[in-house]
Motif scaffolding. Structure first.
Motif, PDB file in Angstrom:
ATOM      1  N   ASP A   1       0.829  -1.210   0.000  1.00 49.08           N
ATOM      2  CA  ASP A   1       0.000   0.000   0.000  1.00 49.08           C
ATOM      3  C   ASP A   1       0.862   1.258   0.000  1.00 49.08           C
ATOM      4  N   SER A   2       1.918   1.263   0.769  1.00 45.00           N
ATOM      5  CA  SER A   2       2.766   2.467   0.852  1.00 45.00           C
ATOM      6  C   SER A   2       3.298   2.851  -0.527  1.00 45.00           C
ATOM      7  N   GLU A   3       3.785   1.874  -1.271  1.00 44.45           N
ATOM      8  CA  GLU A   3       4.363   2.157  -2.586  1.00 44.45           C
ATOM      9  C   GLU A   3       3.291   2.499  -3.608  1.00 44.45           C
ATOM     10  N   ILE A   4       2.193   1.741  -3.616  1.00 46.77           N
ATOM     11  CA  ILE A   4       1.147   1.980  -4.617  1.00 46.77           C
ATOM     12  C   ILE A   4       0.383   3.261  -4.310  1.00 46.77           C
ATOM     13  N   ASP A   5       0.137   3.548  -3.027  1.00 45.66           N
ATOM     14  CA  ASP A   5      -0.538   4.804  -2.678  1.00 45.66           C
ATOM     15  C   ASP A   5       0.256   6.010  -3.166  1.00 45.66           C
ATOM     16  N   LYS A   6       1.563   5.922  -3.031  1.00 43.66           N
ATOM     17  CA  LYS A   6       2.431   7.018  -3.497  1.00 43.66           C
ATOM     18  C   LYS A   6       2.253   7.230  -4.999  1.00 43.66           C
ATOM     19  N   ARG A   7       2.167   6.150  -5.732  1.00 42.96           N
ATOM     20  CA  ARG A   7       1.998   6.255  -7.187  1.00 42.96           C
ATOM     21  C   ARG A   7       0.602   6.752  -7.559  1.00 42.96           C
ATOM     22  N   LEU A   8      -0.395   6.334  -6.777  1.00 41.75           N
ATOM     23  CA  LEU A   8      -1.753   6.815  -7.044  1.00 41.75           C
ATOM     24  C   LEU A   8      -1.864   8.313  -6.798  1.00 41.75           C
ATOM     25  N   ASP A   9      -1.165   8.823  -5.781  1.00 41.54           N
ATOM     26  CA  ASP A   9      -1.150  10.268  -5.539  1.00 41.54           C
ATOM     27  C   ASP A   9      -0.515  11.010  -6.714  1.00 41.54           C
ATOM     28  N   GLU A  10       0.513  10.404  -7.289  1.00 42.32           N
ATOM     29  CA  GLU A  10       1.180  11.036  -8.437  1.00 42.32           C
ATOM     30  C   GLU A  10       0.269  11.045  -9.665  1.00 42.32           C
ATOM     31  N   ILE A  11      -0.517   9.979  -9.823  1.00 39.18           N
ATOM     32  CA  ILE A  11      -1.458   9.915 -10.948  1.00 39.18           C
ATOM     33  C   ILE A  11      -2.600  10.905 -10.747  1.00 39.18           C
ATOM     34  N   GLY A  12      -3.107  10.960  -9.510  1.00 38.35           N
ATOM     35  CA  GLY A  12      -4.158  11.918  -9.159  1.00 38.35           C
ATOM     36  C   GLY A  12      -5.521  11.545  -9.698  1.00 38.35           C
ATOM     37  N   GLY A  13      -6.470  12.454  -9.535  1.00 41.64           N
ATOM     38  CA  GLY A  13      -7.830  12.252 -10.038  1.00 41.64           C
ATOM     39  C   GLY A  13      -8.533  11.088  -9.364  1.00 41.64           C
ATOM     40  N   ASP A  14      -9.320  10.356 -10.161  1.00 35.91           N
ATOM     41  CA  ASP A  14     -10.109   9.250  -9.618  1.00 35.91           C
ATOM     42  C   ASP A  14      -9.232   8.120  -9.084  1.00 35.91           C
ATOM     43  N   ALA A  15      -7.992   8.083  -9.559  1.00 34.65           N
ATOM     44  CA  ALA A  15      -7.095   7.001  -9.143  1.00 34.65           C
ATOM     45  C   ALA A  15      -6.887   6.974  -7.636  1.00 34.65           C
ATOM     46  N   THR A  16      -6.954   8.143  -7.002  1.00 29.31           N
ATOM     47  CA  THR A  16      -6.714   8.194  -5.551  1.00 29.31           C
ATOM     48  C   THR A  16      -7.787   7.440  -4.762  1.00 29.31           C
TER      49      THR A  16
END
Length: 369
Positions: free
Chosen positions: A208-223
């Motif tokens: 979760d720590s690694e994927i959450d970081k990437r989802l924040d970078e993608i932004g939008g609905d991905a978060t």
């Protein structure tokens, strides 16, 4: 006795403590956790020993003896850590007897500096096994490319193994294959398969720590997918476990006395304070597993954790949908796993060096007295 932890145990989850120190052993703390908190095993790693040696004063006498004997740092680290593990094995011997040796286990890791060297890993695993000399010790070997063949060889020698640092599903399948190959080798060598134990430590929170970081970078609905990957990944790992250990290859080994290699949920302390502090325990309740917890997580579950039945098998389809959504959002799963494995080994190497530095300092001080 905590009713909540007892309920977790009754659901088929073996509760192991992810910590060990001489302080815990000699003060009776570990004994109390076994009695009052349903703890039936212990895992260690270089970071745990580094913390124990840095903060504990109960090592002074042994350090002084080692210094007087002219021990170098590596020998001192080896003797200090194997002493703690041997004593913990003795403390948990009754648990091992009560559980037909399924639990009562204490794990000790080969040097992480050998993580990519199969031959060195095999040699140290054998040395640790011989030195601790207890039936309920498990030797931890990382699930790196170099670790996979070592797992097979070490199991083939009749040595119980805790495979650590598993993050991804493909690597987990390699680990299970290495286990089966090792048990086949042990059978051919005439070992009693019922006496060989193994767990596969599948890491949870760091995903979760690694994927959450990437989802924040993608932004939008991905978060909106944050906090969902780790549990989904672990649930699919259990699905793979059921497939492999429900197959013909293991059935032939089971007929000869072999036990399944149980999935162990590791890294179950929640790192994001926005998530429930029992998330990686309550959402991964399923029979035939181990959950190794830091004491903070253990106490949180004792206070307010909930067991509501099987939290894994009914959710395979949802887990796959979550992983598909992450892929569609642009998360590169294979890259995530590669990064986590590399970082995992490096974190253990850094902790190992910290442990060596602490022991070196204590040896120097003892020599000056």
């Amino acid at each position: 006795m905590s009713d909540r932890l007892q309920a977790l145990s009754d659901a088929g989850v073996s509760i192991w403590l992810d910590d060990l120190s001489r302080e815990r052993i000699e003060t009776g703390n570990l004994t109390d956790l076994v009695k009052d908190r349903s703890v039936v095993g212990v895992t260690t790693n270089p970071a745990i020993f580094a913390s124990a040696l840095a903060e504990g004063e109960r090592y002074a006498e042994q350090v002084a003896r080692l210094a007087a004997d002219g021990a170098d740092v590596d020998r001192a680290v080896f003797e200090l850590t194997t002493t703690d593990v041997r004593d913990a094995c003795d403390l948990l011997a009754d648990v091992a007897a009560r559980t037909d040796a399924s639990d009562g286990k204490v794990s000790i890791e080969v040097s992480p500096e050998m993580a990519h060297d199969s031959d060195a890993t095999i040699a140290e695993a054998q040395l640790l096994w011989d030195t601790v000399d207890r039936h309920n010790v498990m030797i931890k070997i990382p699930a790196t490319e170099g670790g996979i063949p070592a797992i097979t060889e070490v199991l083939g020698r009749g040595i119980s193994v805790n495979v650590t640092l598993i993050f991804g599903l493909d690597r987990y399948r390699q680990v299970m294959d290495a286990y089966l190959a090792g048990m086949e080798k042990a059978k051919d060598a005439g070992h009693d398969l019922a006496q060989i134990h193994s767990v596969a430590s599948f890491f949870v929170s760091r995903v979760d720590s690694e994927i959450d970081k990437r989802l924040d970078e993608i932004g939008g609905d991905a978060t909106g997918l944050k906090g969902k990957a780790a549990v989904a990944n672990a649930r699919l790992a259990y699905q793979a476990y059921e497939e492999v250990f429900g197959g013909d290859r293991f059935a032939a080994l089971a007929a000869a006395g072999a036990r399944p290699q149980r999935p162990l949920w590791a890294s179950t302390g929640v790192k994001n304070p926005d998530y429930p502090d029992t998330l990686y325990v309550s959402d991964l309740v399923v029979e035939g597993t181990v959950n190794t917890m830091p004491e903070k997580t253990l106490e949180a579950f004792a206070d307010h954790g909930e067991v509501t039945g099987d939290a894994v098998r009914p959710h395979y389809d949802d887990a796959q949908r979550t992983m598909d959504a992450l892929r569609d959002a642009g998360v590169d799963y294979d890259d995530v796993i590669a990064v986590l494995e590399e970082e995992g080994v490096q974190k253990f190497v850094d902790s190992w060096k910290e442990l060596q530095a602490t022991v070196r300092d204590q040896l120097d001080k003892a020599a000056q007295r």
